[in-house]
Write an enzyme that holds these catalytic residues in place. Structure first.
Site, short mmCIF file in Angstrom:
data_model
loop_
_atom_site.label_atom_id
_atom_site.label_comp_id
_atom_site.label_asym_id
_atom_site.label_seq_id
_atom_site.Cartn_x
_atom_site.Cartn_y
_atom_site.Cartn_z
N GLU A 43 -40.58 103.44 -70.82
CA GLU A 43 -40.00 102.09 -70.82
C GLU A 43 -40.00 101.60 -69.38
OE1 GLU A 43 -36.28 101.49 -72.91
OE2 GLU A 43 -36.73 103.19 -74.20
N ASN A 98 -41.84 116.14 -72.54
CA ASN A 98 -40.56 115.49 -72.24
C ASN A 98 -39.51 116.50 -71.78
OD1 ASN A 98 -41.35 112.90 -72.65
ND2 ASN A 98 -40.12 112.51 -74.46
N GLY A 127 -31.20 109.81 -68.90
CA GLY A 127 -30.68 109.15 -70.10
C GLY A 127 -31.85 108.56 -70.87
N CYS A 177 -35.22 108.88 -75.17
CA CYS A 177 -36.19 109.96 -75.40
C CYS A 177 -35.73 111.33 -74.92
CB CYS A 177 -37.51 109.59 -74.74
SG CYS A 177 -38.13 108.00 -75.29
#
Ligand code: UGA
Length: 426
Positions: free
Chosen positions: A155, A208, A257, A260
């Site tokens: 994002e 991730n 935060g 994801c």
């Protein structure tokens, strides 16, 4: 190609528009009336730099349309991307309700061979589950293939990331689907990795979680550096120049935060547990991350004389990071909750996020810092970097700055008479 994107969140919308850029014809399907109405008016229902211009370009050129009509969307498109949310379930695992309902719709309206691609982050084994769900609810067996093709965009830089991926992962055992996917991505100048669907699903969680691990590592190391009066930014630089480690995701701060990392690390922990192979390393990653706002509050308390009761604290930034209006799992909200427990009086500001029902939010920074005992930087917005500190100091009751992102110039602030406290930013 004619491509259907199911789910018009930031992954689905960005992916669809990137395919338009590659010359394909895209349909965006969503059941949410509000999202579809906004998109049909050429407006994004979330904040993402640069994306609205691309939407307007392709919408005007009729390269992308948006609909709520699942039947015609599925009948008319043979390449279908599932981009719906996979929120965290109660036990930490990913909730596949939306993925399952898309699979069922596909099976109901399937009229000929389709390639169904999961782009949402989904647990290992989901491609097989999607296959099973479709087969189970099909009256007459129509051939189809399911492919795992995880997305790695962030994002805030979604467009750049989607256009310049480090790699493309295609998880399938079908030659027909593999050929189609390779053709789809033929203009992307990056390696394409082909695996089976399970490995592809694991790659996404592993990536991730590894990045989250880097952040927790540097945050925990920062606590030691704080005691030893070492600047953790120097350590990150010195460590990151080792090409085996790399410079990214080594910024100490308030913890990670977003929608994801917290969810995906927990989901992988859950997958590992279910297989009887606990990932204790990731359990520690979560523990460190949860402790980071508490660590920061303790620093604030010590600097402000032992407690925060009735202290006015101006919090700058609500988003979980800069260039997004997303506050999901934002370290800032976590810090605000803790400040309230400490009975501090909180005033907040964010350049983009407007939270409904927040009477303590102010539209400009000056108003936010009036009478404040301290100012805390929670989100790394560029506009917080070069504020008129001299003027702000005059508005504050006490000149304390707590820099939860280590992004301000400590030397300049101290020369202006501020007490500066960062995260091991000595
Ligand atoms: C993350 C991944 O970076 C993407 O590759 C992935 O596609 C995406 O999740 C996803 O699974 O959809 P995102 O959540 O948008 O992207 O944001 P990041 O830029 O990764 O930041 C996550 C959090 O880590 C933020 O709170 C950020 O402030 C924090 N962070 C990041 C640090 O505290 N230190 C760093 O050095 C880097």
């Amino acid at each position: 190609m004619k491509i259907l994107i199911v789910g018009t969140g930031y992954v689905g919308t960005t992916t669809g528009l990137i395919f338009c850029e590659m010359g394909h014809q895209v349909t965006g399907l969503d059941l949410d009336d509000r999202k579809i109405k906004a998109l049909q008016a050429g407006k994004l229902h979330f904040y993402e730099p640069g994306l609205e211009d691309l939407l307007s370009k392709h919408f005007t050129a009729q390269n992308i349309i948006f609909t709520k009509n699942a039947k015609s969307a599925i009948e008319e498109n043979d390449l279908i991307f599932i981009c719906v949310g996979t929120p965290q379930g109660e036990d930490g695992s990913a909730d596949l309700t939306y993925v399952k309902s898309v699979a069922e719709s596909i099976s109901i309206y399937m009229n000929r061979y389709k390639v169904i691609v999961t782009k949402s982050t989904v647990p290992v084994g989901t491609a097989n589950l999607v296959t099973k769900w479709i087969k189970e609810s099909q009256d007459e067996q129509i051939p189809f293939d399911v492919v795992s093709n995880p997305e790695f965009l962030r994002e805030g830089s979604a467009l750049y990331d989607a256009l310049n991926p480090d790699r493309i992962v295609i998880g399938t055992t079908s030659e027909t689907a593999s050929k189609l996917m390779r053709e789809l991505y033929q203009n992307f100048p990056c390696p394409i990795i082909e695996t089976n669907p399970k490995a592809s699903e694991m790659i996404k969680y592993a990536a991730n979680s590894f990045l989250a691990m880097k952040i927790s590592y540097i945050n925990e190391l920062a606590r030691v550096c704080d005691d030893l009066k070492i600047n953790v930014k120097d350590v990150s630089k010195g460590v990151g120049l080792d090409h085996r480690i790399g410079p990214h995701f080594l910024k100490a701060g308030m913890g990670y935060g977003g929608s994801c990392f917290p969810k995906d690390v927990n989901a992988l922990i859950q997958i590992a547990k279910e297989n009887g192979k606990p990932l204790s390393i990731l359990e520690s990653v979560v523990q460190v991350n949860e402790g980071q706002p508490r660590y920061f509050i303790d620093k604030m308390k010590r600097a402000l004389g032992g407690d925060l009761k009735n202290k006015i604290i101006a919090v700058l930034g609500l988003a979980f990071k800069a260039n997004t209006d997303d506050t999901r799992e934002s370290p800032s909200l976590n810090l605000i909750d803790r400040l309230k427990v400490e009975q501090a009086k909180v005033k907040v500001h964010d350049p983009i996020v407007k939270m409904t029902g927040r009477s303590d939010q102010f539209p400009v920074i000056e108003e936010t810092v009036v009478d404040a005992d301290a100012l805390v930087i929670c989100t790394d917005w560029d506009e917080y970097k070069n504020l008129d500190w001299e003027s702000l100091k005059l508005l504050m009751k006490q000149p304390y700055i707590f820099d939860g992102r280590n992004m301000l110039d400590k030397g300049i602030l101290e020369s202006l008479g501020f007490h500066y406290v960062g995260v091991a930013n000595h």
